[in-house]
Design an enzyme around this catalytic site. Structure first.
Site, mmCIF file in Angstrom:
data_model
loop_
_atom_site.group_PDB
_atom_site.id
_atom_site.type_symbol
_atom_site.label_atom_id
_atom_site.label_comp_id
_atom_site.label_asym_id
_atom_site.label_seq_id
_atom_site.Cartn_x
_atom_site.Cartn_y
_atom_site.Cartn_z
ATOM 1 N N ASP A 1 35.053 33.916 30.272
ATOM 2 C CA ASP A 1 36.195 34.064 31.292
ATOM 3 C C ASP A 1 37.154 34.898 30.902
ATOM 4 O O ASP A 1 37.445 35.342 29.827
ATOM 5 C CB ASP A 1 36.723 32.827 31.540
ATOM 6 C CG ASP A 1 37.973 32.888 32.357
ATOM 7 O OD1 ASP A 1 37.874 33.015 33.802
ATOM 8 O OD2 ASP A 1 39.101 32.456 31.978
ATOM 9 N N HIS B 1 37.252 40.780 29.621
ATOM 10 C CA HIS B 1 38.042 42.075 29.532
ATOM 11 C C HIS B 1 39.353 41.998 29.040
ATOM 12 O O HIS B 1 39.878 43.072 28.281
ATOM 13 C CB HIS B 1 38.271 43.092 30.858
ATOM 14 C CG HIS B 1 39.142 42.345 32.077
ATOM 15 N ND1 HIS B 1 38.533 41.139 32.618
ATOM 16 C CD2 HIS B 1 40.313 42.198 32.391
ATOM 17 C CE1 HIS B 1 39.374 40.589 33.507
ATOM 18 N NE2 HIS B 1 40.240 41.377 33.351
ATOM 19 N N ASP C 1 35.022 32.983 42.967
ATOM 20 C CA ASP C 1 36.441 33.554 43.149
ATOM 21 C C ASP C 1 36.857 34.508 44.085
ATOM 22 O O ASP C 1 37.778 35.099 43.914
ATOM 23 C CB ASP C 1 37.218 33.632 41.778
ATOM 24 C CG ASP C 1 36.349 34.493 40.820
ATOM 25 O OD1 ASP C 1 35.298 35.199 41.313
ATOM 26 O OD2 ASP C 1 36.631 34.938 39.618
#
Length: 1528
Positions: free
Chosen positions: A547, A550, A681
């Site tokens: 999750d 980045h 999402d």
């Protein structure tokens, strides 16, 4: 059995990434994602064979350091590197070593070596390269059955919507299984925080207590999921934040960013607290709490300026406190005068500019640190005493502080000026960010429209979580979030960023950002807790979705994934990166060994963009070219039999691409994709497009050559994106709704297709076509010919009806499988409910497309039914006619066996033959093949096709002109086979022709769109077999050599072949050596005496083609006349004798033959019939006197020596314009003599050019006709070196009783011993040729000091017609050094070589004249006429252009004298490195040359010369000589 993969390393340690020249620079080196062969769990799963060419920079005391553990049980530690010493013991063989791999993961290597500066051994510096990463993917299994990555069908599920009763979960698992999914992505199952978001985890070490009794219960559920439902599990792993109410955070606030751990955030903390207070007091201040317009918002912004920013006085965190500083300055002005260190003078220009002076003050008084935002109010200050020293320097006349107070305050104000500007810019950003965020939250149509501002719903999100610790101390911890276009390598909560102050973070107020620091010691509790959490998840789940990847600090991700993989080595890791850069994606993928990057079809904003995504993830284009090793690698030949070559790898694990046993080559590929139609999402089709588009998008994604996935609810047609915080309903358990039934069929097709092959990169091909609302997608297996064709009509928006024209599939049969349309039948029920309600839809079965097959045209016509509305799909199974696995195997096998009778002369026919050679063999009828829009191939044989196809294959360039041509017809196949008929009868050619013809017949049955694929396989397989056969017939040095050595050796076959017009013998067709292709290959221009005997050692002796070498020696010897070997042989019919050096290169070749050939000295007794009588009378070839007597080679040798000793003087036969239209009359007069004072041979005149530098002026316009560019009369240095070598040779033979002659007679009739002649040369050589570096030594040498241009060198000539030409630096001296090193004082020789190395060595060849010489003209343009006397019509052929054959001799001398000077050296790598780096240009040229050879010459600094012969015999032969020298 363990699979071996090959990794080549270049000279700088960089991986040579496989076979793609157009490789994706952002690709990741990844091992094949295929099932492991070993059942033994502790055996190596792969072996990486590292391959390093000799002479590369890294081989000088080089070491490869890798962090691959040496065995299964050794724990992987990224910082533990194991040593592999690069131990090169030979210059002609690659060095390799094996590294076993036992587990998947992220590995790396680097190289350390010593660089050699300025070629001086003592100036070596240790160099360490960067790290190069290698990813090893897991091998997934479901109930012991392999699951390739491309076979993954994933379903994302949010656990809190599955209900709190575990008994209900099995219903969902059954639905997932029924739809054909084999992996479930669970959002975190841990105990959730107060927001109830699965990603705001309250306790990482405990699972949701509302569902699970304990952790073991989760473990059992996941285990049963695989066992009972054949479904693997993947979970989100959340490392970046924890729930804002996590209890453990209260006792360990150091785990977050707060005033103590991150004091730089104090201004941001104060701003956030002030904003929270303002939000709570807005009604009291009279500001609207319900925002209905931008006018309301602007009023609120004015309030923020006054009540927040105005009261906060944030500027105090930036600037110096002028009043406080002034007081301190006054206090210290007199009190500390004894402590002040005087400053040196301040530059005048700084004094004159207040801004510059302010910057100077900061630099001096703050140790170079520039001011910016501080964590304390008025935290910025200056060193008082240093500032006083500056003031005293500036104003020496002012003694009292009052006198300089004004000036000092001006300086402080100037220092503050840019700080106030920084403050203003930050405040402007704060206001802009607040305005935009509040507007989105309260006003924007696409925002949440939060409504009234209250304590529960403040004006904007809280950037910090505030709580009281156990000691009642208040803590403010930074919440997590993300930043638009932020640098993922910069921690936005660190001191490197002002994002929290500037309100640039899209904040998650329910998540506290975790602070790991730079190492475990910085936050030990957090590291310990998160490692335990990671181990727990890895012990239960098969995979991780990282999750917020980045934003994960790389060192954190590396460590925690290492911990996870220790628990579960086969962990499957995916991530969705939002770095905005493929280069940054690569960094994360290779450092973390991310196995799949999540990509999403719903991100496409148009049908065209969706089509682009399908192109990217669908697979290689149908008809892609199959890679083969071809000529990119050294072939592993040695003494292996044909059977040893064949890879014994059981199918279907790795596709056996070639009969050549070269391991699979590691290459860099784009990160593997997990391509999802919709993620959990992101917005659904109902909201973003139309609900009907659910079906076509799902079908298109399902056919892609990647892992695929979706979110639960997509198939069911849920209307909206579900909010993981606010949504509390449950998933529906209703089956067969939405597109579920079709998804079952689509996933079954995916399973079928992916079971046909395991090679992700090669076995899955696709063709995607976009036309308006339609996308057609053909997925096909190139080996089996089986596939599926999808017609999808999208519905991004409701559009006008579009008719799709009939579709034609060439060479393919199709069968309708199913057709559906998704129909919306109502609006979703938005009323409160226990379950999430889908959009009412139904699947409507459509009429099948009409399929018609035309047997004559061999094509299928597909016509859609009249009813095919938007939101429809049609699936057809396809099979390509005559294309199957058996054909693939048939084309790629049997070629090596079919070469077993081929001779090297046969191979010259099969592989090479340029235009003139091919026409010679066909009486002018046939030439090389012409490819439309490309041009002529360079060769008629296989090399011509490989040179044209090589880059196309590497880059899979299906638009290449040859590929386009192949798709239009079978002409190329016919040419390859039919051209060989003219070379029959030959047993070898006949057998191989049978193989070619049998394959051609079968390939002609495949559809034309697949012809390029099979053609490249056909030609590539044939080429590899012929190349292998050729190399196996050459010497061990070639067979066992590097790619470069083998490729040099192949030019022996390229240059030697049979020619009707250019035989060695006048009445018999025997193979002859070409001087170069294509310029010197035909008729009398093919065989040049000089070129042949310069080339013979490398091309025929080093390669052990002793019979051919002997034939050339004997046949040229038979033409000896005037004591000379002919310059042009002309098949012995009309040879021309205008070369003074050919005889000496001939004698050197005889010597080389006797040295290398078994029983080589026997050639001395071989008899040859002489073309001309001994008195040099010219007779025609058919005259009875021709070939009427014979002499031995021993006699020939002596005749050459004796004729030169007596002097040679004659006029060329048939002199005049018929013989040479450009030569002046005097040029036909040939004279050679010995100066018996020195023993040196002199010859020639200013009107001829009897050495290899033989260019004659040809331009009437420039008036240079008959003026040689380089006459080189006098005593040429290389001729006298060759003479000395010959004398040494025969004198030694005489002492051994192997040579009958010891005396010659001078032109005066005086007898002189050959030993005396040798002695004369030895005694006089350096006196005549050397130019000392020190002028004080000039008296020891025969010099004219007035015309010396460069010192420390050897003259090119001695006593030439133009004295200055003696002193010119040219490369010819290195020939003498090579053949007669005893003539040179080693220290002088090495110094001369070093000077030449800098002055005249180019990247590929040697400059033929010193650039400092007035006559230096480095650009050869033979076809350009002008008025320039020096260069017109290429008269400067040898006046600067860089000749490649000279480079070989130069490097031989260079290595020889380095070895002499370092005779005590045990480590040869220093010398190998010196040589290796000088060969880089030659290696590059040979690799890139379509002629598969080295050019004759280049222009200045290695630039391409269009008039050069592109493949020259002596260019490659002299480098083979070098390798042979270093070998022996």
């Amino acid at each position: 059995m363990t699979r071996t993969v090959l990794l080549r390393i270049d000279e700088s340690g960089e991986p040579l990434l496989g076979y793609s020249k157009g490789i994706n620079k952002n690709g990741v080196i990844t091992l094949p994602s295929i099932p492991y062969l070993n059942n033994d769990s502790k055996s190596a799963i792969f072996i990486i064979k590292f391959l390093i060419e000799p002479g590369t920079r890294i081989s000088n005391k080089g070491t490869v350091w890798s962090n691959f553990p040496p065995n299964y049980d050794t724990y992987f530690d990224r910082q533990t590197f194991y040593k592999h010493v690069i131990d090169h013991t030979s210059f002609d063989k690659d060095y390799s070593f094996d590294i076993p791999i036992f587990k998947p993961g992220a590995y790396c290597y680097y190289v350390s070596y010593y660089s050699i500066k300025n070629d001086v051994e003592g100036s070596q510096a240790l160099i360490t390269t960067r790290k190069f990463y290698i990813n090893v993917p897991p091998s997934l299994e479901i109930n012991k059955k392999s699951l390739p990555l491309n076979s993954i069908n994933l379903q994302s599920m949010v656990s809190k919507w599955m209900g709190s009763e575990l008994s209900d979960w099995n219903k969902y698992f059954s639905l997932v299984k029924e739809k054909g999914y084999n992996m479930i992505h669970f959002t975190p199952l841990q105990h959730r925080g107060q927001s109830d978001s699965p990603y705001s985890i309250y306790d990482q070490l405990k699972f949701d207590p509302n569902i699970f009794e304990n952790n073991d219960q989760v473990k059992k559920i996941i285990s049963d999921l695989e066992k009972d439902y054949s479904i693997l599990s993947l979970t989100d792993i959340v490392w970046n934040h924890t729930a804002n109410n996590s209890a453990w955070l209260r006792t360990h606030p150091e785990s977050g960013y707060n005033r103590v751990t991150a004091p730089h955030l104090i201004p941001a903390i104060e701003l956030d607290i002030s904003l929270q207070k303002f939000s709570s007091k807005m009604k009291r201040y009279g500001f609207p709490t319900v925002i209905t317009s931008t006018s309301d918002l602007l009023k609120i912004m004015d309030g923020i300026k006054v009540h927040v920013l105005g009261e906060l006085r944030l500027w105090e965190f930036y600037v110096l406190d002028i009043d406080d500083f002034s007081q301190k300055l006054e206090k210290n002005w007199n009190d500390c005068s004894d402590k002040i260190q005087p400053i040196a003078d301040i530059p005048t220009d700084i004094k004159a500019n207040l801004g510059d002076l302010a910057r100077f003050v900061v630099e001096y008084c703050n140790n170079g640190v520039q001011y910016s935002l501080n964590c304390k109010r008025f935290g910025n200050s200056l060193d008082i005493l240093k500032f006083i020293s500056i003031l005293k320097n500036l104003y020496p006349e002012k003694k009292a502080y009052a006198d300089i107070k004004s000036e000092s305050l001006n300086i402080i104000s100037a220092i503050n000026l840019p700080l106030y500007k920084e403050y203003d810019e930050d405040v402007e950003t704060i206001l802009e960010q607040l305005y935009n965020r509040i507007k989105y939250l309260r006003l924007d149509g696409n925002g949440p429209k939060l409504g009234e501002i209250t304590e529960e719903s403040p004006l904007t999100e809280n950037y910090f979580t505030i709580f009281k610790g156990p000691d009642n101390e208040q803590w403010e911890l930074a919440n997590n979030g993300w930043i638009w276009n932020g640098n993922p390598l910069v921690d936005f909560a660190s001191s490197k960023s002002k994002s929290y102050l500037r309100r640039e973070v899209i904040i998650w107020s329910d998540c506290v950002k975790l602070r790991y620091g730079s190492c475990e010691e910085d936050s030990p509790y957090l590291w310990s807790r998160m490692m335990e959490y990671t181990e727990l998840c890895a012990s239960i789940f098969c995979g991780f979705r990282i999750d917020n990847c980045h934003s994960t600090p790389l060192h954190v991700g590396e460590k925690l994934l290492d911990v996870a993989r220790k628990v579960n080595p086969q962990l499957y890791v995916v991530a969705e990166l939002f770095t905005g850069s493929e280069e940054m994606d690569k960094l994360f993928v290779e450092r973390l060994a991310i196995n799949s990057l999540i990509r999403e079809a719903m991100q496409a904003w148009s049908v065209q963009e969706l089509s682009r995504l399908l192109h990217r993830h669908g697979g290689r284009p149908i008809g892609s070219l199959k890679w083969l090793p071809l000529d990119e690698f050294s072939y592993p030949i040695g003494n292996k039999s044909v059977n040893d070559l064949l890879e014994k790898v059981p199918e279907p694990n790795i596709d056996k691409v070639s009969e050549i046993a070269i391991p699979r080559v590691l290459t860099a590929t784009s990160p593997h994709a997990l391509f999802m139609d919709c993620t959990h999402d992101n917005t659904t089709p109902y909201d973003k497009r139309c609900v009907e588009d659910t079906l076509p998008t799902a079908a298109l994604v399902s056919l892609c050559s990647s892992a695929t996935g979706t979110v639960f609810g997509y198939d069911e047609c849920f209307p909206h994106l579900l909010n993981v915080v606010t949504e509390h309903r449950s998933y529906t358990t209703e089956a067969h709704i939405g597109i579920s039934q079709v998804k079952t069929k689509l996933n079954a097709i995916r399973k079928e297709v992916n079971q046909q092959g395991t090679d992700i990169s090669d076995e899955h091909e696709a063709y995607v076509h976009h036309e308006g609302q339609y996308i057609t997608f053909h997925r096909s297996n190139p080996r089996t010919g089986k596939g599926y064709f999808l017609i999808a009509r999208t519905k991004f928006t409701t559009e006008e009806d579009q008719w799709l024209a009939p579709i034609y599939l060439a060479g393919t049969k199709a069968k309708p499988e199913f057709s559906y349309s998704l129909v919306k039948i109502g609006e979703p029920d938005e009323s409160p409910s226990k379950f999430i309600n889908p959009v009412p839809t139904k699947l409507e079965t459509l009429p099948e497309p009409t399929v018609e097959y035309d047997f004559d045209k061999k094509e299928t016509k597909i016509t859609l039914p009249d009813k095919f509305p938007q939101g429809s799909i049609a699936i057809l199974s396809t099979s390509v006619l005559t294309c199957n696995d058996e054909l693939d195997k048939f084309v790629r096998t049997g070629a090596i066996e079919a070469t077993r009778l081929l001779t090297l002369v046969d191979l010259n026919v099969l592989i090479y033959r340029c235009e003139s050679e091919e026409r010679d063999a066909s009486a002018g009828r046939d030439g090389v093949y012409n490819v439309p829009n490309y041009g002529n191939l360079v060769y008629a044989g296989l090399q011509g096709w490989i040179s044209a196809l090589g880059n196309a294959i590497s880059d899979n360039d299906l638009s290449h002109p040859l590929v386009e041509h192949l798709r239009n017809g079978y002409w190329a196949l016919d040419y390859i086979v039919n051209r060989l008929d003219k070379y029959l009868p030959s047993d070898g050619v006949s057998l191989f022709l049978s193989w070619l013809r049998s394959r051609m017949i079968q390939i002609k049955n495949v559809p034309l769109f697949l012809l390029p694929r099979y053609f490249s396989l056909f030609v590539g397989t044939a080429y590899e077999a012929c190349r292998y056969r050729a190399l196996s017939l050459l010497s061990p040095m070639i067979r066992d050599g590097t790619w470069f050595v083998q490729s040099l050796g192949m030019t022996s076959i390229q240059m030697l072949g049979k020619m009707r017009s250019a035989s060695l013998k006048p009445f018999e067709e025997v193979p002859s050596l070409s001087a170069g292709l294509p310029h010197f290959c035909y008729d009398y221009m093919r065989c040049w005496g000089r070129d042949v005997f310069i080339s013979i050692r490398g091309l025929l002796i080093v390669t052990q083609r002793f019979d051919e070498a002997k034939c050339h020696i004997l046949d040229f010897a038979s033409t000896l006349k005037h004591g000379l070997i002919p310059n042009l042989l002309g098949s012995g019919k009309e040879p021309r004798y205008n070369a003074r050096d050919a005889a000496w290169f001939f004698l050197q070749a005889v010597q080389d033959y006797t040295d290398a050939c078994p029983n080589g000295l026997s050639i001395l007794k071989e008899k040859v019939k002489r073309r001309f009588p001994l008195d040099d009378t010219h007779v025609a070839v058919d005259d009875p006197l021709a070939f009427s007597y014979e002499t031995s080679i021993e006699d020939i040798i002596y005749e050459i020596l004796s004729r030169h000793a007596k002097g040679i003087k004659y006029r060329e036969f048939n002199a005049g314009s018929n013989l040479d239209s450009k030569m002046k009359d005097e040029g036909f007069n040939v004279e050679v003599k010995v100066d018996w004072k020195t023993g040196l041979i002199h010859g020639g005149n200013q009107w001829n050019c009897g050495t290899w530098m033989d260019k004659m002026g040809e331009s009437s316009l420039a008036g240079n006709i008959g003026y040689p560019g380089t006459p080189r009369d006098g005593a040429a240095i290389e001729i006298n070196g060759l003479l000395k070598s010959c004398l040494k040779f025969v004198n030694k033979l005489y002492t051994e009783g192997l040579f009958s002659y010891d005396t010659v007679y001078t032109q005066d009739g005086q007898e002189i011993l050959l030993t005396k002649w040798e002695q004369l040369i030895q005694e006089n050589f350096e006196r005549c040729y050397y130019i000392p570096e020190d002028p004080a030594e000039d008296h020891n040498y025969d010099l004219d000091e007035g015309i010396i241009n460069r010192r420390g060198i050897y003259k090119d000539l001695y006593k030439s017609g133009k004295p200055y030409e003696d002193y010119q630096l040219r490369p010819n001296f290195s020939i003498a050094m090579t053949v007669a090193p005893e003539l040179f004082t080693p220290v002088k020789a090495l110094r001369a070589l070093q000077i030449a190395d800098k002055a005249i060595r180019g990247p590929v060849g040697m400059k033929t004249l010193d650039p400092s010489d007035y006559n230096y003209k480095p650009y050869y343009l033979n076809n350009v006429d002008s008025t320039d006397f020096a260069t017109a019509k290429g008269r400067n052929y040898h006046q600067g252009p860089e000749w490649v054959w000279c480079f070989g001799y130069f490097m031989r001398a260079y290595s020889k004298f380095h070895i002499i000077e370092h005779s005590n050296r045990k480590d040869v790598n220093f010398i190998y490195n010196l040589i290796g780096k000088r060969l880089e240009g030659n290696r590059k040229w040979l690799r890139e040359s379509p002629w598969a050879g080295l050019t004759e010459l280049t222009q200045k600094d290695g630039a391409f010369c269009n008039d050069s012969s592109p493949s020259q015999a002596w260019s490659t032969s002299c480098l083979l000589d070098l390798y042979h020298d270093l070998r022996v």
